[in-house]
Scaffold this active site. Structure first.
Site, PDB file in Angstrom:
ATOM      1  N   SER A  12      -3.087  45.573  23.873  1.00  0.00           N
ATOM      2  CA  SER A  12      -1.802  45.655  23.193  1.00  0.00           C
ATOM      3  C   SER A  12      -0.814  46.425  24.082  1.00  0.00           C
ATOM      4  O   SER A  12      -0.566  46.016  25.223  1.00  0.00           O
ATOM      5  CB  SER A  12      -2.002  46.284  21.806  1.00  0.00           C
ATOM      6  N   HIS A  15      -6.064  40.587  16.260  1.00  0.00           N
ATOM      7  CA  HIS A  15      -5.623  41.476  17.341  1.00  0.00           C
ATOM      8  C   HIS A  15      -6.738  42.360  17.899  1.00  0.00           C
ATOM      9  O   HIS A  15      -6.526  43.057  18.887  1.00  0.00           O
ATOM     10  CB  HIS A  15      -4.481  42.358  16.809  1.00  0.00           C
ATOM     11  N   ASP A  25      -4.094  36.345  16.022  1.00  0.00           N
ATOM     12  CA  ASP A  25      -3.515  37.537  16.650  1.00  0.00           C
ATOM     13  C   ASP A  25      -2.016  37.633  16.379  1.00  0.00           C
ATOM     14  O   ASP A  25      -1.293  36.639  16.410  1.00  0.00           O
ATOM     15  CB  ASP A  25      -3.748  37.423  18.165  1.00  0.00           C
TER      16      ASP A  25
END
Length: 306
Positions: A119, A286, A259
């Site tokens: 991320s 995610h 995601d």
């Protein structure tokens, strides 16, 4: 399965504008020693500490690849700086690039290492890689946007698929500036359960990371904002798209079918990094390191061992 505890330590990190001495906390897994190529793992947020990435220690226990994790300045076990809340001139990308360089130098691995960023950590990893550091051997970008404007567009599209009452709650609190309320947090969690982690209940280590974020959201609020789709911080206009061609190491790109980092968010990495390999996890959002743990570790480890 419970995640193992690594060998922990602290590294001094000199930040002249911090107003106090700073340290970066780190932990290592596997047979790590200076001179051994290790995988350095960069957590997301910004400001969400390493705990939710602990499954990646499987790479050490199952595949013999040493793993190093650390908490970035301002969160987790590293030095906190609550007095810098809202100070975008302090909490910025360069600060965290400097911290990464300091860690690589002081652990004696700056001439030979791999990086996995998740991320925000993948955004930071790509910023590191475009500078072509001489010791970086392989790069893994996991569930990371290449451009925050696209991220917001996609996040709001996904938000538009939430139940109508949840959407109304989000709108109300964002308009009224009451995003710190429990009602707003509960509405955000509906989104998280679809697009951040689809395991119910959330794994304990994820909950621990979120609780630490809640205790001190200085970095997150300064750089990101109240939620994944309400971005008010300094990263709001961030993009690395026009610099991706400068990455010159083998690169693996990862995301999940559900995601929040949908294909539109990550595609520039695939298109613009020479030779980039892209793997998408069919049953993940995610956090495929949790949702498809075994498959994720196999893909990561196979890439690192090639």
């Amino acid at each position: 399965m419970p995640n193992p505890k690594g060998n922990e330590g602290f590294l001094d990190f000199h930040v002249p504008t911090a107003g106090k001495a700073c340290q970066t906390w780190y932990t290592t897994f596997g047979d790590y020693k200076p001179g051994t190529r290790a995988l350095v793992v960069l957590h997301g947020g910004p400001g969400v500490p390493h705990d939710y990435l602990l499954p990646i220690s499987d790479v050490a226990s199952s595949y013999g690849i040493p793993v190093i994790m650390y908490d970035q300045l301002g969160c987790g076990n590293s030095t906190h700086l609550k007095d810098k809340y809202g100070d975008g001139s302090f909490f910025n990308i360069q600060l965290f690039l400097d911290e990464l360089d300091n860690l690589l130098e002081k652990l004696g691995i700056k001439d030979d290492y791999d990086i996995l960023g998740h991320s925000w950590g993948g955004m930071l990893a790509s910023e590191h890689a475009v500078r072509q550091p001489k010791g970086l051997r392989k790069l893994i970008i996991s569930c990371s946007p290449a451009d925050m404007r696209t991220w917001v567009v996609v996040a709001n599209k996904l938000r538009g698929e939430l139940p109508e009452d949840v959407q109304e709650t989000l709108k109300k609190h964002e308009a009224n500036g009451t995003t710190e309320t429990e009602e707003y947090e509960e509405a955000v969690n509906v989104y998280y359960e679809r697009h951040v982690c689809r395991i119910k209940p959330f794994p304990d280590d994820m909950l621990l990371a979120f609780s630490k974020l809640k205790e001190d959201d200085t970095v997150s609020m300064t750089m990101n904002g109240p939620s994944e789709f309400f971005i008010t911080g300094t990263l709001k206009e961030w993009s690395i798209v026009d610099r991706l061609h400068n990455i010159n190491v083998p690169t693996l790109l990862l995301n999940g079918k559900y995601d929040e980092a949908q294909d539109e968010c990550v595609e520039p990495y695939s298109k613009l990094i020479p030779g980039c390999k892209w793997v998408k996890f069919a049953n993940s959002s995610h956090t495929p390191q949790w949702e498809e743990r075994k498959e994720y570790m196999t893909v990561v480890s196979d890439f690192l061992k090639q």
